[in-house]
Write an enzyme that holds these catalytic residues in place. Structure first.
Site, PDB file in Angstrom:
ATOM      1  N   SER A 194       2.042   8.966  -4.803  1.00 45.52           N
ATOM      2  CA  SER A 194       0.435   8.737  -5.173  1.00 45.52           C
ATOM      3  C   SER A 194      -0.127  10.177  -4.894  1.00 45.52           C
ATOM      4  O   SER A 194       0.444  11.042  -4.401  1.00 45.52           O
ATOM      5  CB  SER A 194      -0.095   7.868  -3.924  1.00 45.52           C
ATOM      6  OG  SER A 194      -1.385   7.691  -4.236  1.00 45.52           O
ATOM      7  N   TYR A 207      -1.870   5.219   4.873  1.00 40.56           N
ATOM      8  CA  TYR A 207      -1.230   5.088   3.724  1.00 40.56           C
ATOM      9  C   TYR A 207      -0.887   6.437   3.024  1.00 40.56           C
ATOM     10  O   TYR A 207       0.311   6.719   2.544  1.00 40.56           O
ATOM     11  CB  TYR A 207      -2.216   4.433   2.436  1.00 40.56           C
ATOM     12  CG  TYR A 207      -1.754   4.379   0.898  1.00 40.56           C
ATOM     13  CD1 TYR A 207      -0.856   3.456   0.768  1.00 40.56           C
ATOM     14  CD2 TYR A 207      -2.105   5.100   0.178  1.00 40.56           C
ATOM     15  CE1 TYR A 207      -0.506   3.299  -0.609  1.00 40.56           C
ATOM     16  CE2 TYR A 207      -2.003   5.246  -1.262  1.00 40.56           C
ATOM     17  CZ  TYR A 207      -1.072   4.145  -1.661  1.00 40.56           C
ATOM     18  OH  TYR A 207      -0.497   4.173  -3.023  1.00 40.56           O
TER      19      TYR A 207
HETATM   20  P1  NAD Z   1       0.810  -3.942  -7.071  1.00 36.91           P
HETATM   21  O1  NAD Z   1      -0.025  -4.797  -5.775  1.00 36.91           O
HETATM   22  O2  NAD Z   1       0.951  -4.470  -8.291  1.00 36.91           O
HETATM   23  O3  NAD Z   1       2.144  -3.894  -6.554  1.00 36.91           O
HETATM   24  C1  NAD Z   1       2.503  -3.718  -5.129  1.00 36.91           C
HETATM   25  C2  NAD Z   1       3.723  -4.456  -4.704  1.00 36.91           C
HETATM   26  O4  NAD Z   1       4.048  -4.201  -3.568  1.00 36.91           O
HETATM   27  C3  NAD Z   1       3.505  -6.091  -4.889  1.00 36.91           C
HETATM   28  O5  NAD Z   1       3.200  -6.412  -6.040  1.00 36.91           O
HETATM   29  C4  NAD Z   1       4.223  -6.782  -3.717  1.00 36.91           C
HETATM   30  O6  NAD Z   1       5.204  -7.366  -4.383  1.00 36.91           O
HETATM   31  C5  NAD Z   1       4.740  -5.104  -3.055  1.00 36.91           C
HETATM   32  N1  NAD Z   1       4.809  -5.609  -1.640  1.00 36.91           N
HETATM   33  C6  NAD Z   1       3.642  -5.261  -0.951  1.00 36.91           C
HETATM   34  N2  NAD Z   1       3.954  -5.715   0.282  1.00 36.91           N
HETATM   35  C7  NAD Z   1       5.273  -6.148   0.428  1.00 36.91           C
HETATM   36  C8  NAD Z   1       6.431  -6.596   1.468  1.00 36.91           C
HETATM   37  N3  NAD Z   1       5.806  -6.508   2.738  1.00 36.91           N
HETATM   38  N4  NAD Z   1       7.614  -6.813   0.919  1.00 36.91           N
HETATM   39  C9  NAD Z   1       7.893  -6.788  -0.433  1.00 36.91           C
HETATM   40  N5  NAD Z   1       7.144  -6.322  -1.293  1.00 36.91           N
HETATM   41  C10 NAD Z   1       5.812  -6.046  -0.866  1.00 36.91           C
HETATM   42  O7  NAD Z   1       0.120  -2.644  -7.044  1.00 36.91           O
HETATM   43  P2  NAD Z   1       0.689  -1.156  -7.699  1.00 36.91           P
HETATM   44  O8  NAD Z   1      -0.664  -0.306  -7.787  1.00 36.91           O
HETATM   45  O9  NAD Z   1       1.498  -1.362  -9.051  1.00 36.91           O
HETATM   46  O10 NAD Z   1       1.429  -0.642  -6.753  1.00 36.91           O
HETATM   47  C11 NAD Z   1       2.726  -0.231  -6.854  1.00 36.91           C
HETATM   48  C12 NAD Z   1       3.072   1.228  -6.046  1.00 36.91           C
HETATM   49  O11 NAD Z   1       2.136   2.108  -6.986  1.00 36.91           O
HETATM   50  C13 NAD Z   1       2.868   1.075  -4.800  1.00 36.91           C
HETATM   51  O12 NAD Z   1       3.717   1.850  -4.026  1.00 36.91           O
HETATM   52  C14 NAD Z   1       1.444   1.849  -4.511  1.00 36.91           C
HETATM   53  O13 NAD Z   1       1.335   2.532  -3.462  1.00 36.91           O
HETATM   54  C15 NAD Z   1       1.730   2.892  -5.749  1.00 36.91           C
HETATM   55  N6  NAD Z   1       0.359   3.442  -6.169  1.00 36.91           N
HETATM   56  C16 NAD Z   1      -0.599   2.634  -6.920  1.00 36.91           C
HETATM   57  C17 NAD Z   1      -1.576   3.457  -7.292  1.00 36.91           C
HETATM   58  C18 NAD Z   1      -2.652   2.743  -7.962  1.00 36.91           C
HETATM   59  O14 NAD Z   1      -3.922   3.072  -8.159  1.00 36.91           O
HETATM   60  N7  NAD Z   1      -2.533   1.301  -8.311  1.00 36.91           N
HETATM   61  C19 NAD Z   1      -1.781   4.711  -7.033  1.00 36.91           C
HETATM   62  C20 NAD Z   1      -0.690   5.267  -6.546  1.00 36.91           C
HETATM   63  C21 NAD Z   1       0.116   4.824  -6.213  1.00 36.91           C
END
Ligand code: NAD
Ligand code: MG
Length: 302
Positions: A194, A207
């Site tokens: 991230s 986080y």
């Molecule tokens: P999202 O909510 O669509 O995806 C996150 C997923 O994590 C969820 O769909 C869920 O299935 C899974 N998850 C959470 N807890 C879990 C558990 N206990 N067991 C199994 N699965 C679990 O959101 P996203 O933003 O697409 O996130 C995907 C990745 O991107 C994450 O690692 C997040 O930290 C990272 N990220 C997101 C952003 C952003 O702005 N959206 C920025 C930087 C990093």
């Protein structure tokens, strides 16, 4: 070429809607795509596959929604069979993603399971390998955060830390250890870091710590697995419009979400898929390991 230009036009059209920010909204974790306003773009109408992952088998954790869904769709259109893992509460999102995977003419495997439990995390990997007949690409994308806090350290509760460290770090170790039973030369692991690893926010102290650790894990494991010909990389997203945001941040922060980037807007999940396809491609990224690709709207990742 004209098809590609057309696709770019359509993406630009969708993005135009995000420039004024998002309406105030909140969900409870893990959040659902169907409750988001506006709906995110996962490349459903735009990703054009060129067979870059033909015949490969991928496991994408958190593949039901957000970045994971965009990756699952792109991987499928590039010719890979795709297994996705997610939480039971996300079954409807997972089924929508599976529909898109199957429409690409490849196999979809749905593997629910809470990765914060070690036995479940290991079984998810074994089940994915069994249902797909192996694993060539592991995308450690599942992630948890909590940002409804006034301060940093003093507001971090142990239960929140437990959840965030377990999903973002413990599960990363468990899932990757288990996947190494199946990965071989030319295969690869892609972790999701991230912008928080480089430019941390006070409300995301725990986080952000895990995301910096994921970068360190990526470099270290790349050094270890180089001799086996297994590549290990990471993608560092900036602010991306996914269920994670309304499910973990204060609703009133949504209108300005992403506006502090040089490009002045949040990204869509579809804008991440190219980085993952590149890193997963045994031909295109054959000499790329131990690195992090930033997709941040211009926030620096160095
Ligand atoms: P999202 O909510 O669509 O995806 C996150 C997923 O994590 C969820 O769909 C869920 O299935 C899974 N998850 C959470 N807890 C879990 C558990 N206990 N067991 C199994 N699965 C679990 O959101 P996203 O933003 O697409 O996130 C995907 C990745 O991107 C994450 O690692 C997040 O930290 C990272 N990220 C997101 C952003 C952003 O702005 N959206 C920025 C930087 C990093
Ligand atoms: Mg989800």
């Amino acid at each position: 070429m004209s098809d590609e230009l057309h696709a770019a036009d359509r993406t630009a059209e969708k993005l135009a809607g995000t420039e004024g920010g998002f309406p105030e909204q909140e969900q409870t974790p893990p959040g659902l795509t169907s409750e988001m306003n506006p709906l995110p773009d996962h490349g459903e109408e735009t990703w054009v596959g060129r067979g870059r992952l033909k015949g490969l088998k991928a496991l994408v954790t958190g593949g039901d929604s957000g970045i994971g869904r965009a990756v699952a769709i792109a991987f499928a259109r590039e010719g890979a069979d795709v297994a996705i893992n997610y939480l039971d509460a996300e079954q409807s999102d997972a089924e929508d993603t599976a529909t898109w995977i199957e429409k690409a003419g490849v196999k979809a495997a749905l593997i629910p399971g809470d990765l914060s439990d070690e036995a479940t995390a290991r079984k998810v990997v074994d089940d994915a390998a069994e249902q797909l007949g192996g694993i060539n690409i592991l995308v450690n994308n599942a992630g948890a955060q909590w940002a409804r806090r006034e301060h940093g350290l003093e507001d971090v509760k142990t239960e929140e830390m437990d959840q965030i460290f377990k999903v973002n770090l413990y599960a990363l170790f468990w899932v990757t250890q288990q996947a190494l039973k199946y990965l071989a030369k030319h295969d690869s692991i892609i972790n999701v870091s991230s912008i928080q690893a480089y430019d941390p926010s006070v409300a995301l102290l725990d986080y952000a710590t895990t995301k910096a650790a994921i970068n360190n894990f990526t470099a270290n494991l790349a050094a270890e697995l180089g001799e086996k010909g297994i590549r290990v990389n990471a993608v560092a997203p900036g602010p991306i419009w996914t269920p994670l945001q309304p499910a973990t941040k204060p609703g009133e922060s949504m209108p300005k979400f992403g506006s502090d980037t040089p490009l002045g807007r949040a990204g869509q999940p579809s804008e991440l898929a190219g980085a993952f396809v590149y890193l997963a491609s045994p031909a295109e990224a054959s000499y790329v390991t131990g690195t992090v690709i930033g997709v941040t709207g211009g926030k620096p990742v160095f």
